[in-house]
Enzyme design. Structure first.
Site, PDB file in Angstrom:
ATOM      1  N   ARG A 107      -6.923  -2.468  -3.156  1.00 40.14           N
ATOM      2  CA  ARG A 107      -8.051  -3.320  -3.940  1.00 40.14           C
ATOM      3  C   ARG A 107      -9.957  -2.814  -3.163  1.00 40.14           C
ATOM      4  O   ARG A 107     -10.720  -3.383  -3.637  1.00 40.14           O
ATOM      5  CB  ARG A 107      -7.655  -4.819  -4.270  1.00 40.14           C
ATOM      6  CG  ARG A 107      -7.606  -5.965  -2.379  1.00 40.14           C
ATOM      7  CD  ARG A 107      -7.168  -6.571  -2.120  1.00 40.14           C
ATOM      8  NE  ARG A 107      -5.527  -6.965  -2.726  1.00 40.14           N
ATOM      9  CZ  ARG A 107      -4.742  -7.943  -3.046  1.00 40.14           C
ATOM     10  NH1 ARG A 107      -4.766  -8.913  -2.762  1.00 40.14           N
ATOM     11  NH2 ARG A 107      -3.312  -7.330  -2.699  1.00 40.14           N
ATOM     12  N   LYS A 123       4.525  -1.460   7.073  1.00 42.42           N
ATOM     13  CA  LYS A 123       5.304  -1.738   5.896  1.00 42.42           C
ATOM     14  C   LYS A 123       6.751  -1.841   6.652  1.00 42.42           C
ATOM     15  O   LYS A 123       6.565  -0.621   7.522  1.00 42.42           O
ATOM     16  CB  LYS A 123       5.495  -0.776   4.333  1.00 42.42           C
ATOM     17  CG  LYS A 123       4.068  -1.066   3.977  1.00 42.42           C
ATOM     18  CD  LYS A 123       4.123   0.141   2.774  1.00 42.42           C
ATOM     19  CE  LYS A 123       2.710  -0.275   1.636  1.00 42.42           C
ATOM     20  NZ  LYS A 123       3.293  -1.050   0.502  1.00 42.42           N
TER      21      LYS A 123
HETATM   22  N1  BES Z   1       0.556  -0.059  -2.949  1.00 39.32           N
HETATM   23  C1  BES Z   1       1.471  -1.297  -3.078  1.00 39.32           C
HETATM   24  C2  BES Z   1       1.684  -1.955  -4.130  1.00 39.32           C
HETATM   25  C3  BES Z   1       3.224  -1.301  -4.599  1.00 39.32           C
HETATM   26  C4  BES Z   1       4.276  -1.844  -4.341  1.00 39.32           C
HETATM   27  C5  BES Z   1       2.956  -0.519  -5.534  1.00 39.32           C
HETATM   28  C6  BES Z   1       5.522  -1.721  -4.741  1.00 39.32           C
HETATM   29  C7  BES Z   1       4.230   0.211  -6.352  1.00 39.32           C
HETATM   30  C8  BES Z   1       5.527  -0.284  -5.330  1.00 39.32           C
HETATM   31  C9  BES Z   1       0.073  -2.204  -2.548  1.00 39.32           C
HETATM   32  O1  BES Z   1      -1.160  -1.492  -1.239  1.00 39.32           O
HETATM   33  C10 BES Z   1       0.473  -3.288  -1.355  1.00 39.32           C
HETATM   34  O2  BES Z   1       0.853  -2.809  -0.419  1.00 39.32           O
HETATM   35  N2  BES Z   1       0.056  -4.506  -2.259  1.00 39.32           N
HETATM   36  C11 BES Z   1       0.936  -5.713  -0.909  1.00 39.32           C
HETATM   37  C12 BES Z   1      -0.069  -6.533  -1.494  1.00 39.32           C
HETATM   38  C13 BES Z   1       0.133  -7.806   0.114  1.00 39.32           C
HETATM   39  C14 BES Z   1       0.157  -7.472   1.822  1.00 39.32           C
HETATM   40  C15 BES Z   1      -0.812  -9.057  -0.272  1.00 39.32           C
HETATM   41  C16 BES Z   1       2.074  -6.513  -1.502  1.00 39.32           C
HETATM   42  O3  BES Z   1       2.179  -5.736  -3.168  1.00 39.32           O
HETATM   43  O4  BES Z   1       3.535  -5.967  -1.174  1.00 39.32           O
HETATM   44 ZN    ZN Z   2      -0.739  -1.240   0.669  1.00 38.31          ZN
END
Ligand code: BES
Ligand code: ZN
Ligand code: ZN
Length: 504
Positions: free
Chosen positions: A359, A285
């Site tokens: 997931r 990230k």
């Molecule tokens: N933990 C994150 C989702 C999240 C984002 C929670 C902001 C709380 C606040 C999750 O694991 C994630 O990174 N999701 C990605 C998925 C993408 C890579 C398909 C997302 O939502 O950007």
């Molecule tokens: Zn994630």
């Protein structure tokens, strides 16, 4: 903070702050009587300040010796026709917030000044207590030399004039509110604790702390998880120095009454996402997106909080709480984009983005939940940024493959004052997460990614009625838009799930 009931007149109260509710467009204040203590000045002052009892408004007047109480705090409740349980929650929360700002220690509430309502005194008091206790929450564990702000209120006394039945109902409600607030606060503390301290093992230990008489706990270490074939959770965890830990909490009703044989839903599984830190893994990230990722175990925190409340709620359903705690880190041993992982139910997943890790861990947790033969499965997960984009910080997304379950959850959410909005499990989008080489891939296109994330989970739910609640938005607040939700973890979902289970 102590909560109590006293059968006493507001004019006899010696509290630091006497709180009185004001309904917009109604003369519910004992104004004439109060005013006689203030030589007729009070009504004029209120009119001059244009205080009309709008929701969220408040007005404080020093008593200057006219009353036995130190000051009067008027709290606006809005219009009668718009009253709901949330009205009482916000009343409790704002009373505490304002009283604390004025450094009060003993607060009295003019309970008998609340208008008659279809909502009973017990329910009103429960909501009031939730609001009051949750507004008083402060996370101060990590203060070092900066002295924590501790403007603590010692007691809140609800003044009930006359009826002993009302007093008893209020007392009961305050206790129930405390149970739910304390469970919510546990979830907040877990979410607020930095990931360096809230490792998978620590999260499992927190779950152990709620086990007891009616609640048993099973801990799965890495070896047992391997034996069970949890290739998804193990894959996500493999980049971290912290080993994954599985947790299975089981609540059994104390005395199964014969009538629950007729219950349709006898066993419910609650599954929580439990990523103690989500760096994104090798699909790392950006710095800004990582800043708050200690909250990524919020689903598990809510599950633990719920179990803290369970024994006190004396439910007649069996409840299983399940989470697989992992840390998602990049390293030489981390799982890679392109890897294929095998989930406990035999399905395979092609990993195309290691940041879509929730997931994958949930797939194993759901497959494990199915093995417990539940009548319904509900998962809570900080799953997608897309859900936050769609619904914002205050509203969770609900997906369900069962109408009855969805409706019950929506109703429970409404009563709990936790906002949930249903989103579609749009079947055609299943195409978007088919892999060329495995059964599924873990990401689809950007558009609709809260939906494809939910669709990804469904094949692991074994045909059991299932609901998925994406709490990525409301798990945490920086804006403090509600007085009962101070900065940080909110404990979202604890009260919603408690309501749902109570309603069965
Ligand atoms: N933990 C994150 C989702 C999240 C984002 C929670 C902001 C709380 C606040 C999750 O694991 C994630 O990174 N999701 C990605 C998925 C993408 C890579 C398909 C997302 O939502 O950007
Ligand atoms: Zn994630
Ligand atoms: Zn995540």
């Amino acid at each position: 903070m102590q909560l109590q009931v006293l059968q006493e007149s507001i004019f006899d109260s010696k509290a630091d702050v006497l709180v009185l509710p004001v309904i917009k467009g109604a003369k519910n204040l004992p104004l004439k009587e109060l005013d006689s203590y203030f030589n007729g000045e009070l009504e004029r002052l209120i009119a001059r300040q244009k205080f009309e009892g709008e929701v969220g408004s408040s007005f404080s007047i020093p008593a200057l010796g006219h009353l036995k109480a130190g000051s009067v705090l008027l709290i606006g409740l809005g219009e009668r026709s718009e009253f709901s349980l949330d009205t009482y929650r916000r009343f409790g929360a704002l009373a505490v917030k304002r009283a604390r700002e004025s450094k009060a220690q003993r607060v009295a509430i003019g309970w008998s000044q609340l208008p008659a309502s279809e909502i009973g005194n017990r329910e009103q008091a429960q909501a009031f207590a939730e609001g009051a206790l949750l507004a008083g929450y402060q996370f101060q564990t990590y203060r070092g030399r900066v002295k924590p702000k501790r403007e603590a209120i010692e007691t809140i006394t609800c003044l009930v004039e006359g009826s002993a039945t009302v007093a008893a109902a209020v007392e009961r409600g305050l206790l129930e509110g405390r149970t739910l607030a304390e469970a919510t606060i546990l979830a907040r503390d877990l979410v607020n604790t930095p990931s360096g301290d809230m490792t998978p093992l620590k999260l499992a230990e927190a779950a152990k702390s709620v086990a007891g008489r009616n609640i048993k706990i099973k801990i799965l270490d890495k070896r047992e998880m391997t034996k069970l074939g949890m290739g998804g959770a193990l894959g996500v965890a493999q980049g971290s120095i912290h080993e994954p830990v599985g947790v299975h909490l089981i609540y059994k009703p104390s005395n199964s009454k014969s009538k629950n044989k007729s219950l349709k839903i006898k066993r419910v599984a609650i599954v929580g996402k439990a990523v103690t830190f989500d760096s994104g893994g090798l699909s790392i990230k950006p710095a800004d997106g990582m800043m708050t990722m200690k909250i990524d175990m919020g689903g598990a925190a809510t599950t633990i909080g719920l179990f803290k409340a369970l024994s006190a709620l004396d439910l007649q359903v069996e409840v299983h709480g399940i989470f697989l705690a992992v840390e998602n880190m990049p390293s030489g041993s981390a799982y890679r984009p392109g890897d294929v992982l095998k989930i406990m139910n035999g399905m395979t997943v092609e990993v195309l983005n290691t940041d879509a890790e929730g997931r994958i861990t949930l797939a194993d947790a759901l497959a494990y939940a199915v093995k417990q033969k539940p009548d319904a499965i509900i998962d809570l997960a900080t799953l997608t940024g897309a859900c936050v984009t769609a619904l914002g910080e205050e509203v969770a997304g609900l997906f369900a493959n069962d109408r009855r379950l969805a409706d019950r959850l929506l109703e429970a959410a409404r009563q709990a004052g936790e906002d949930v909005w249903e989103l579609p499990l749009h079947k055609p989008y299943k195409e978007l997460i088919k892999s060329k080489i495995a059964d599924l891939k873990n990401v689809g296109p950007r558009g609709g990614s809260a939906i494809t994330a939910a669709l990804f989970l469904e094949p692991f739910t074994g045909g059991v009625p299932w609901a998925h609640i994406d709490i990525a938005g409301p798990v945490y607040t920086e804006k403090e838009t509600r007085p009962d939700m101070p900065y940080g973890g909110t404990g979202f979902g604890v009260r919603l799930l408690a309501r749902y289970l109570q309603g069965l």
